[in-house]
Design a protein around this motif. Structure first.
Motif, PDB file in Angstrom:
ATOM      1  N   SER A  45       3.595 -33.415   1.015  1.00 30.73           N
ATOM      2  CA  SER A  45       5.083 -32.543   0.961  1.00 30.73           C
ATOM      3  C   SER A  45       5.398 -32.663  -0.558  1.00 30.73           C
ATOM      4  CB  SER A  45       6.581 -32.175   2.060  1.00 30.73           C
ATOM      5  OG  SER A  45       7.132 -33.720   1.977  1.00 30.73           O
ATOM      6  N   PHE A  46       6.146 -31.271  -1.112  1.00 32.66           N
ATOM      7  CA  PHE A  46       6.652 -31.998  -2.337  1.00 32.66           C
ATOM      8  C   PHE A  46       7.789 -33.338  -2.792  1.00 32.66           C
ATOM      9  CE2 PHE A  46       9.165 -30.935  -5.909  1.00 32.66           C
ATOM     10  CZ  PHE A  46       8.961 -30.726  -7.608  1.00 32.66           C
ATOM     11  N   PHE A  47       8.897 -33.008  -1.865  1.00 29.87           N
ATOM     12  CA  PHE A  47       9.500 -33.918  -1.479  1.00 29.87           C
ATOM     13  C   PHE A  47       9.182 -35.100  -0.995  1.00 29.87           C
ATOM     14  CE2 PHE A  47      12.208 -29.290  -1.922  1.00 29.87           C
ATOM     15  CZ  PHE A  47      12.674 -30.000  -3.302  1.00 29.87           C
ATOM     16  N   GLY A  48       8.764 -35.321  -0.320  1.00 29.90           N
ATOM     17  CA  GLY A  48       8.111 -36.187   0.809  1.00 29.90           C
ATOM     18  C   GLY A  48       9.116 -36.784   1.734  1.00 29.90           C
ATOM     19  N   HIS A  49       8.789 -37.681   2.564  1.00 32.43           N
ATOM     20  CA  HIS A  49       9.017 -37.713   4.218  1.00 32.43           C
ATOM     21  C   HIS A  49      10.378 -38.299   3.748  1.00 32.43           C
ATOM     22  CE1 HIS A  49       5.598 -36.082   6.621  1.00 32.43           C
ATOM     23  NE2 HIS A  49       5.578 -36.966   6.056  1.00 32.43           N
ATOM     24  N   LEU A  50      10.255 -39.390   2.748  1.00 32.02           N
ATOM     25  CA  LEU A  50      12.163 -40.294   3.379  1.00 32.02           C
ATOM     26  C   LEU A  50      13.149 -39.006   2.295  1.00 32.02           C
ATOM     27  CD1 LEU A  50      13.678 -42.340   1.624  1.00 32.02           C
ATOM     28  CD2 LEU A  50      12.295 -42.393  -0.646  1.00 32.02           C
ATOM     29  N   ALA A  51      12.155 -37.733   1.421  1.00 31.71           N
ATOM     30  CA  ALA A  51      13.719 -37.386   0.796  1.00 31.71           C
ATOM     31  C   ALA A  51      14.283 -36.769   1.503  1.00 31.71           C
ATOM     32  CB  ALA A  51      13.082 -36.243  -0.881  1.00 31.71           C
ATOM     33  N   GLU A  52      13.377 -36.107   2.658  1.00 33.43           N
ATOM     34  CA  GLU A  52      13.610 -34.543   3.967  1.00 33.43           C
ATOM     35  C   GLU A  52      14.577 -35.467   4.874  1.00 33.43           C
ATOM     36  OE1 GLU A  52      10.005 -33.468   5.292  1.00 33.43           O
ATOM     37  OE2 GLU A  52       9.597 -32.188   3.080  1.00 33.43           O
ATOM     38  N   SER A  53      13.905 -36.627   5.399  1.00 36.22           N
ATOM     39  CA  SER A  53      15.005 -37.721   6.341  1.00 36.22           C
ATOM     40  C   SER A  53      16.225 -37.773   6.188  1.00 36.22           C
ATOM     41  CB  SER A  53      14.038 -38.683   6.869  1.00 36.22           C
ATOM     42  OG  SER A  53      13.457 -38.287   7.213  1.00 36.22           O
ATOM     43  N   LEU A  54      16.635 -38.587   4.184  1.00 37.41           N
ATOM     44  CA  LEU A  54      17.757 -38.448   3.753  1.00 37.41           C
ATOM     45  C   LEU A  54      18.567 -37.541   3.897  1.00 37.41           C
ATOM     46  CD1 LEU A  54      19.449 -40.529   2.370  1.00 37.41           C
ATOM     47  CD2 LEU A  54      18.087 -39.932   0.487  1.00 37.41           C
ATOM     48  N   LEU A  55      18.012 -36.288   3.730  1.00 34.27           N
ATOM     49  CA  LEU A  55      18.795 -34.946   3.305  1.00 34.27           C
ATOM     50  C   LEU A  55      19.447 -34.868   4.950  1.00 34.27           C
ATOM     51  CD1 LEU A  55      17.090 -33.083   1.116  1.00 34.27           C
ATOM     52  CD2 LEU A  55      19.514 -33.945   0.575  1.00 34.27           C
ATOM     53  N   LYS A  56      18.089 -34.905   5.615  1.00 37.40           N
ATOM     54  CA  LYS A  56      18.842 -34.721   7.325  1.00 37.40           C
ATOM     55  C   LYS A  56      19.866 -36.123   7.395  1.00 37.40           C
ATOM     56  CE  LYS A  56      14.759 -32.441   9.016  1.00 37.40           C
ATOM     57  NZ  LYS A  56      12.900 -32.390   9.667  1.00 37.40           N
ATOM     58  N   GLY A  57      19.475 -36.991   7.228  1.00 35.71           N
ATOM     59  CA  GLY A  57      20.920 -38.041   7.361  1.00 35.71           C
ATOM     60  C   GLY A  57      21.977 -38.542   7.056  1.00 35.71           C
ATOM     61  N   THR A  58      22.276 -37.711   5.656  1.00 33.54           N
ATOM     62  CA  THR A  58      23.114 -37.495   5.006  1.00 33.54           C
ATOM     63  C   THR A  58      24.104 -36.105   4.902  1.00 33.54           C
ATOM     64  OG1 THR A  58      24.289 -38.937   3.572  1.00 33.54           O
ATOM     65  CG2 THR A  58      22.418 -38.198   2.949  1.00 33.54           C
ATOM     66  N   HIS A  59      25.118 -36.060   4.337  1.00 32.27           N
ATOM     67  CA  HIS A  59      26.228 -35.035   3.801  1.00 32.27           C
ATOM     68  C   HIS A  59      26.289 -35.287   2.788  1.00 32.27           C
ATOM     69  CE1 HIS A  59      25.393 -32.626   7.635  1.00 32.27           C
ATOM     70  NE2 HIS A  59      25.950 -34.162   8.307  1.00 32.27           N
ATOM     71  N   ARG A  60      26.322 -36.457   1.564  1.00 32.03           N
ATOM     72  CA  ARG A  60      26.938 -36.059   0.570  1.00 32.03           C
ATOM     73  C   ARG A  60      25.972 -36.419  -0.705  1.00 32.03           C
ATOM     74  NH1 ARG A  60      31.754 -38.602   0.794  1.00 32.03           N
ATOM     75  NH2 ARG A  60      31.876 -40.375   2.208  1.00 32.03           N
ATOM     76  N   GLU A  61      26.193 -36.211  -1.994  1.00 34.33           N
ATOM     77  CA  GLU A  61      25.982 -36.092  -2.845  1.00 34.33           C
ATOM     78  C   GLU A  61      24.016 -35.962  -2.809  1.00 34.33           C
ATOM     79  OE1 GLU A  61      27.032 -33.892  -6.737  1.00 34.33           O
ATOM     80  OE2 GLU A  61      25.987 -35.896  -7.715  1.00 34.33           O
ATOM     81  N   VAL A  62      23.223 -35.754  -2.979  1.00 35.77           N
ATOM     82  CA  VAL A  62      21.459 -36.179  -3.480  1.00 35.77           C
ATOM     83  C   VAL A  62      21.211 -35.498  -4.574  1.00 35.77           C
ATOM     84  CG1 VAL A  62      19.573 -36.897  -1.989  1.00 35.77           C
ATOM     85  CG2 VAL A  62      21.489 -37.320  -0.880  1.00 35.77           C
ATOM     86  N   MET A  63      20.746 -36.553  -5.871  1.00 37.46           N
ATOM     87  CA  MET A  63      19.805 -36.145  -6.591  1.00 37.46           C
ATOM     88  C   MET A  63      18.633 -36.660  -6.466  1.00 37.46           C
ATOM     89  SD  MET A  63      22.231 -36.556 -10.072  1.00 37.46           S
ATOM     90  CE  MET A  63      24.170 -35.586 -10.192  1.00 37.46           C
ATOM     91  N   ILE A  64      17.597 -35.513  -6.492  1.00 41.26           N
ATOM     92  CA  ILE A  64      16.590 -35.303  -7.157  1.00 41.26           C
ATOM     93  C   ILE A  64      15.536 -35.907  -8.278  1.00 41.26           C
ATOM     94  CG2 ILE A  64      13.922 -35.849  -5.560  1.00 41.26           C
ATOM     95  CD1 ILE A  64      15.831 -34.394  -3.371  1.00 41.26           C
ATOM     96  N   ALA A  65      15.083 -36.569  -8.702  1.00 37.87           N
ATOM     97  CA  ALA A  65      15.172 -36.841 -10.133  1.00 37.87           C
ATOM     98  C   ALA A  65      13.680 -36.949 -10.597  1.00 37.87           C
ATOM     99  CB  ALA A  65      16.209 -37.260 -11.440  1.00 37.87           C
ATOM    100  N   LYS A  66      13.074 -36.123 -11.711  1.00 38.32           N
ATOM    101  CA  LYS A  66      11.772 -36.913 -12.375  1.00 38.32           C
ATOM    102  C   LYS A  66      12.142 -36.729 -13.872  1.00 38.32           C
ATOM    103  CE  LYS A  66       8.433 -34.267 -13.233  1.00 38.32           C
ATOM    104  NZ  LYS A  66       7.448 -32.948 -12.772  1.00 38.32           N
ATOM    105  N   PHE A  67      11.861 -37.758 -14.688  1.00 37.97           N
ATOM    106  CA  PHE A  67      11.705 -37.582 -16.051  1.00 37.97           C
ATOM    107  C   PHE A  67      10.284 -38.067 -16.923  1.00 37.97           C
ATOM    108  CE2 PHE A  67      16.114 -38.265 -14.835  1.00 37.97           C
ATOM    109  CZ  PHE A  67      16.968 -37.424 -15.166  1.00 37.97           C
TER     110      PHE A  67
END
Length: 711
Positions: A523-545
């Motif tokens: 997937s585009f975001f990967g399993h880490l980001a998807e699991s993280l978004l499900k497990g926390t309600h804090r602000e999450v920035m996914i960055a690519k520079f």
């Protein structure tokens, strides 16, 4: 030969002992004078008086003092331009120009009158002497840097006015110098204007482009530091080449490199550290070494000239600051700050008196005689002391006011903790630099670097690599004088480790790198980001520079409908407005009409100093519309939402495909706002059609918040 044969003679000429004594002065002068509540700058100047040839003659003012002194002088002007808040300067440019002309014309008028009527000098001597009063050196600027007040309105007005008055004073010096070379005619004026205009264009146009290219291509800290110094001295050397003083070139170099060196960056910290630790103190000690206090007591006109020069220079600068205060309705402490910064005479004054002392008139006398030379160095001493004392006092008052305000804000504002997982060593620097430009500078210990070790797949090699990643993150942040809490933990998987750390350390924000697809089915975001978004309600920035953060030229933010009703709306707006302000780049919001109204209201109310732009984006489902707005050196920020939240839209499911297809060659941030805690700010107002939906969504948001707490 005697093993302990050592001839101690004064002055000391051995380079080792010369440098040792200078370092001892730099080390102990602040310690001793700090106990007496006297500014450190005065200590350096007085130390120079004591050890110089007019004092105990411990040291000669040799070539090392000329070299390091010139570097220090350029450094003062360069840092003044580098630390200036460009947006605030643009807002106050009219005030800066008015103050610049006032602080030039008033000393010129009083100087010519006093020199001719009280000292009996001729017109040309009086004009040159008055131009020395008109110019000033930002010798007290290190005090501003130490207190962190470089973005004050009064400071920016003074710095802008300095550029105006120093330029005019140096033009007078060039004209009078040219008159005695027999070169002042129409060609002289035309050639001077053409050279200065061409050089100004050269610096303003090419320096930022060269700097942006260099910072993108080379990330070595030593190379970047040396490159910046080279640009400073190139600007100074070119300005001297066209017949002006090099300090103007150094100041201009600071202005044009301002946006490429953020105030909270490691490079800025290195530049300030080296300048304040070595070069600037060397310059101040060298200024003290040319001052002959004994000349005041040897009789003759020296004492009278020194008194008149000091009084006229000080009073005229105070009068200019006072008139500026009255014109713009400023506070008394702002007037004191302007007067304190603009009163010191050093750089251009020394240049003028030395040049004038070398000019021989037709009657065989010097244009500026020995009495003026001695009076000038005494004036430099007293104006530097007055400048330092007044600036220190004003800075303390401003600092106390800011401390009280920050304490009051701290009681209202939640503590900020930004968590940065550091699994990939290639993205650590970009993520730390992103965290540095979005964090609240008033909050300490706000960064947490995390290394998670998988329980099921751990090895000594991976543990060692994780430790190195943490040390690298801490080193990058420490270079910007920002402490980092380093956390290393074992857990079932990376996402679980991040989620547990968020809870244990009460992290408020998470900054992670964008997942790199390992294969086609990934997937585009990967399993880490998807699991993280499900497990926390804090602000999450996914960055690519794709380039260093400090070289970005614009921040484009795509905002979905109803994003203003999310709990974390005001928080992410604050983050990107802060980022735009620090980087000096424009923040461009794209949203529908209703959301734009809310954004404009919030930005105008709380972040008016940030350069912003607002455009309508009605068709959120197709981000192709933004491809014409986002260039390769822009940052695209997409505000997304978790499934089930107020602003969630089914089109978010197509977001990865659109980003991968249209914006693969752009720097990206996908942000998921806070959905935990009370909404930060609800701004209620009706839309143009008379409806008011904010109360309805406020109720929905509070109901959703209570449901989250229960579940």
């Amino acid at each position: 030969m005697n093993l302990f044969d050592f001839n101690f003679t004064l002055p000391i000429t051995d380079p080792t002992w010369v440098f040792f004594l200078v370092l001892i002065i730099i080390l102990f002068a602040p310690m001793i004078l700090g106990r007496l509540h006297i500014p450190h700058i005065i200590g350096m100047i007085l130390a120079g008086v004591v050890i110089g040839e007019h004092g105990f003659h411990v040291l000669d003012r040799d070539s090392s003092f000329e070299l390091f002194g010139k570097v220090g002088l350029y450094y003062i002007m360069f840092l003044a331009g580098l630390e200036m808040d460009m947006e605030d300067f643009k807002k106050n440019r009219t005030k800066s120009i008015v103050f610049g002309w006032l602080t030039f014309l008033i000393p010129m008028g009083l100087g010519i009158w006093s020199s001719m009527s009280m000292l009996g000098y001729g017109f040309l001597t009086a004009v040159l002497l008055a131009s020395m009063y008109a110019s000033h050196t930002l010798i007290a600027y290190p005090i501003i840097s130490r207190y962190g007040l470089s973005r004050l309105r009064s400071v920016n007005i003074t710095i802008g006015g300095t550029a105006v008055t120093v330029t005019l004073a140096l033009i007078i010096l060039a004209v009078i110098g040219g008159m005695f070379k027999g070169t002042v005619d129409g060609w002289f004026w035309g050639f001077l204007v053409a050279k200065v205009a061409f050089l100004g264009f050269l610096i303003v146009f090419f320096f930022p482009r060269i700097g942006r290219w260099f910072f993108r291509k080379y990330d070595d800290s030593v190379m970047q530091f040396v490159f910046v110094l080279a640009m400073v001295f190139l600007g100074g050397g070119l300005m001297e080449f066209v017949g002006m003083e090099g300090i103007l070139g150094a100041f201009l170099a600071g202005l044009v490199l301002n946006r490429l060196i953020p105030h909270v960056s490691p490079l800025m910290n290195r530049l300030e550290f080296v300048g304040n630790a070595l070069f600037i103190p060397y310059f101040l000690i060298g200024v003290g070494m040319i001052i002959d206090v004994r000349s005041l007591f040897t009789g003759g006109e020296a004492l009278k000239v020194a008194v008149v020069m000091t009084v006229v220079a000080t009073f005229s600068k105070w009068l200019a600051a006072w008139i500026t205060q009255k014109i713009y309705g400023m506070k008394p402490n702002e007037r004191n700050m302007i007067f304190g910064l603009s009163n010191a005479q050093a750089a251009a004054t020394l240049a003028a008196v030395l040049i004038g002392h070398e000019i021989i008139m037709e009657n065989g006398e010097r244009l500026l005689n020995d009495d003026v030379l001695n009076g000038t160095v005494v004036m430099i001493l007293f104006t530097c002391v007055i400048s330092s004392l007044v600036t220190e006092r004003a800075a303390r008052r401003f600092a106390l006011d800011e401390t009280v305000q920050s304490e009051e804000e701290g009681t209202k504002k939640n503590k900020e903790q930004i968590l940065i997982p550091v699994a990939n060593p290639d993205t650590i620097e970009d993520l730390i630099n992103l965290a540095l430009v979005i964090k609240d500078a008033k909050q300490k210990n706000a960064l947490i670097a995390l290394n998670v070790i998988n329980d099921n797949n751990s090895s000594e090699k991976k543990e060692l690599q994780g430790k190195r990643n943490l040390e690298k993150a801490a080193m990058i942040a420490a270079a910007a004088d920002v402490p980092v809490t380093m956390v290393s933990r074992y857990d079932l998987n990376i996402a679980s480790g991040i989620i547990h750390t968020i809870k244990e350390y009460e992290a408020t924000d998470v900054v992670i790198g964008l997942h790199r697809k390992a294969n086609i089915v990934d997937s585009f975001f990967g399993h880490l980001a998807e699991s993280l978004l499900k497990g926390t309600h804090r602000e999450v920035m996914i960055a690519k520079f794709l380039m260093p953060v400090n070289t970005l030229r614009r921040i484009n933010i795509a905002v979905p409908p109803k994003a203003e009703y999310e709990t974390g709306f005001a928080k992410w707006v604050e983050h990107f407005c802060r980022m735009g302000s620090i980087l000096g780049c424009r923040v461009h919001f794209f949203a529908n009409e209703r959301t734009l109204m809310r954004l404009q209201h919030l930005v105008k109310k709380k972040y008016a100093g940030t350069p912003t732009e607002f455009s309508t984006l009605d068709e959120w489902e197709d981000l192709l519309l933004l491809t014409g707005q986002v260039n390769f050196d822009h940052l695209l920020v997409v505000i997304s939402a978790r499934r089930g939240s107020i602003s969630y839209d089914p089109s978010f499911d197509r977001l990865p495909a659109q980003l991968g297809k249209y914006f693969s060659n752009n720097s990206l941030i996908i942000l998921y706002p806070d959905q935990f805690g009370e909404p930060q700010e609800i701004v209620s107002f009706s839309d143009p059609r008379g409806h008011n939906e904010s109360q309805h969504y406020e109720k929905v948001g509070k109901w959703f918040y209570k449901w989250l707490k229960k579940n």
